[in-house]
Design a protein around this motif. Structure first.
Motif, PDB file in Angstrom:
ATOM      1  N   VAL A 126       0.825  -1.209   0.000  1.00 18.33           N
ATOM      2  CA  VAL A 126       0.000   0.000   0.000  1.00 18.33           C
ATOM      3  C   VAL A 126       0.862   1.265   0.000  1.00 18.33           C
ATOM      4  CG1 VAL A 126      -2.063  -1.072   0.981  1.00 18.33           C
ATOM      5  CG2 VAL A 126      -0.383  -0.047   2.509  1.00 18.33           C
ATOM      6  N   LEU A 127       1.990   1.246   0.716  1.00 13.43           N
ATOM      7  CA  LEU A 127       2.868   2.415   0.700  1.00 13.43           C
ATOM      8  C   LEU A 127       3.481   2.625  -0.683  1.00 13.43           C
ATOM      9  CD1 LEU A 127       4.746   2.221   4.121  1.00 13.43           C
ATOM     10  CD2 LEU A 127       3.043   3.904   3.406  1.00 13.43           C
ATOM     11  N   TYR A 134      -0.871   7.049  -6.674  1.00 13.63           N
ATOM     12  CA  TYR A 134      -2.229   6.573  -6.914  1.00 13.63           C
ATOM     13  C   TYR A 134      -3.165   7.079  -5.825  1.00 13.63           C
ATOM     14  CZ  TYR A 134      -0.141   3.573 -10.368  1.00 13.63           C
ATOM     15  OH  TYR A 134       0.539   3.124 -11.455  1.00 13.63           O
ATOM     16  N   SER A 135      -4.362   7.464  -6.240  1.00 14.84           N
ATOM     17  CA  SER A 135      -5.365   7.915  -5.281  1.00 14.84           C
ATOM     18  C   SER A 135      -5.935   6.698  -4.557  1.00 14.84           C
ATOM     19  CB  SER A 135      -6.489   8.656  -6.004  1.00 14.84           C
ATOM     20  OG  SER A 135      -7.232   7.751  -6.807  1.00 14.84           O
ATOM     21  N   LEU A 136      -6.681   6.964  -3.484  1.00 11.19           N
ATOM     22  CA  LEU A 136      -7.283   5.858  -2.746  1.00 11.19           C
ATOM     23  C   LEU A 136      -8.260   5.082  -3.619  1.00 11.19           C
ATOM     24  CD1 LEU A 136      -7.855   7.383   0.787  1.00 11.19           C
ATOM     25  CD2 LEU A 136      -6.274   5.582   0.151  1.00 11.19           C
ATOM     26  N   LEU A 145      -9.641  -3.658  -2.294  1.00 12.13           N
ATOM     27  CA  LEU A 145     -10.010  -3.330  -0.919  1.00 12.13           C
ATOM     28  C   LEU A 145     -10.853  -2.063  -0.900  1.00 12.13           C
ATOM     29  CD1 LEU A 145      -6.530  -3.866   0.769  1.00 12.13           C
ATOM     30  CD2 LEU A 145      -8.482  -5.419   0.843  1.00 12.13           C
ATOM     31  N   GLU A 146     -11.660  -1.911   0.121  1.00 14.27           N
ATOM     32  CA  GLU A 146     -12.451  -0.701   0.307  1.00 14.27           C
ATOM     33  C   GLU A 146     -11.530   0.446   0.715  1.00 14.27           C
ATOM     34  OE1 GLU A 146     -15.762  -0.373  -0.218  1.00 14.27           O
ATOM     35  OE2 GLU A 146     -15.792  -2.457  -0.909  1.00 14.27           O
ATOM     36  N   THR A 147     -11.945   1.690   0.437  1.00 21.09           N
ATOM     37  CA  THR A 147     -11.107   2.841   0.776  1.00 21.09           C
ATOM     38  C   THR A 147     -10.933   2.990   2.284  1.00 21.09           C
ATOM     39  OG1 THR A 147     -13.031   4.293   0.594  1.00 21.09           O
ATOM     40  CG2 THR A 147     -11.597   4.139  -1.331  1.00 21.09           C
ATOM     41  N   VAL A 149     -10.686   0.551   4.437  1.00 22.23           N
ATOM     42  CA  VAL A 149      -9.669  -0.435   4.788  1.00 22.23           C
ATOM     43  C   VAL A 149      -8.291   0.064   4.359  1.00 22.23           C
ATOM     44  CG1 VAL A 149      -8.876  -2.800   4.372  1.00 22.23           C
ATOM     45  CG2 VAL A 149     -11.309  -2.344   4.683  1.00 22.23           C
ATOM     46  N   LEU A 150      -8.226   0.641   3.150  1.00 22.26           N
ATOM     47  CA  LEU A 150      -6.950   1.171   2.662  1.00 22.26           C
ATOM     48  C   LEU A 150      -6.435   2.296   3.542  1.00 22.26           C
ATOM     49  CD1 LEU A 150      -7.402   1.212  -1.203  1.00 22.26           C
ATOM     50  CD2 LEU A 150      -5.685  -0.029   0.090  1.00 22.26           C
ATOM     51  N   ASN A 151      -7.340   3.188   3.968  1.00 21.95           N
ATOM     52  CA  ASN A 151      -6.936   4.272   4.870  1.00 21.95           C
ATOM     53  C   ASN A 151      -6.328   3.719   6.150  1.00 21.95           C
ATOM     54  OD1 ASN A 151      -7.146   6.875   3.906  1.00 21.95           O
ATOM     55  ND2 ASN A 151      -9.364   6.894   4.120  1.00 21.95           N
ATOM     56  N   ALA A 152      -6.984   2.720   6.714  1.00 21.36           N
ATOM     57  CA  ALA A 152      -6.477   2.116   7.951  1.00 21.36           C
ATOM     58  C   ALA A 152      -5.130   1.442   7.710  1.00 21.36           C
ATOM     59  CB  ALA A 152      -7.489   1.118   8.499  1.00 21.36           C
ATOM     60  N   ARG A 153      -5.006   0.730   6.609  1.00 25.55           N
ATOM     61  CA  ARG A 153      -3.739   0.048   6.316  1.00 25.55           C
ATOM     62  C   ARG A 153      -2.616   1.043   6.045  1.00 25.55           C
ATOM     63  NH1 ARG A 153      -5.090  -5.474   2.958  1.00 25.55           N
ATOM     64  NH2 ARG A 153      -6.435  -6.355   4.565  1.00 25.55           N
TER      65      ARG A 153
END
Length: 180
Positions: A126-127, A134-136, A145-147, A149-153
């Motif tokens: 993800v990093l 890339y945007s979320l 993945l959902e945004t 979930v991505l924010n949390a990761r």
């Protein structure tokens, strides 16, 4: 078959540089990055007829690349192989750095490399995508993945990376030597 080759050139080749950059950030070595890009290209060639109707080709390719990386990570967990310590660190290009500046730059790069390699593969993934710009929503398409979930990761990945960086005493010691 020549039609498939022409379609491949038109649809896939424009995205090879972006694919390699993303693969290199995921794998952190050239050979594995090239393998990931090759796998994505082989899969794209196998599905070249479907890609005509598939509008976001780059997103599809990045998703295939990401899935190949994740599959490789799963395989590595099932049958771990001890990697040899590659310290292939590229020197910073500069007009004329002093020996101290060169040493500091090398230590900083090695520190970042060690901290990066200590990250969980999912955090690196993800990093790497985020650092490629890339945007979320694009990352959600690539990873599936959902945004939320991505924010949390992303948050956990940044925190983990910062923790690994703080755990390394080399950078602080090198800074103190240069300040003298």
């Amino acid at each position: 078959m020549p039609d498939a080759v022409q379609q491949f050139k038109a649809l896939i080749e424009p995205h090879l540089d972006a694919l390699f950059r993303a693969a290199y950030r995921l794998a952190r070595n050239r050979a594995d990055a090239e393998d990931l890009v090759q796998e994505a290209c082989v899969r794209a060639y196998d599905h070249i007829g479907e890609l005509r109707a598939h509008q976001p080709v780059k997103g599809w390719l990045l998703r295939v690349l990401h899935n190949s990386f994740v599959d490789g990570a799963r395989r590595a967990k099932r049958s771990p192989v001890v990697a040899r310590g590659d310290t292939d660190v590229e020197a910073f290009a500069s007009a004329s750095p002093s020996p101290e500046e060169s040493a500091y730059a090398t230590q900083r790069e090695e520190l970042l490399q060690r901290a990066w390699l200590q990250l969980d593969r999912g955090h690196r993934a993800v990093l790497a995508l985020r650092s490629e710009g890339y945007s979320l929503s694009e990352m959600a398409q690539i990873t599936g993945l959902e945004t939320d979930v991505l924010n949390a990761r992303l948050y956990r990945a940044r925190q983990s990376f910062a923790l690994h960086l703080r755990a390394e005493p080399v950078l602080h010691a090198a800074r103190m030597e240069i300040a003298k």
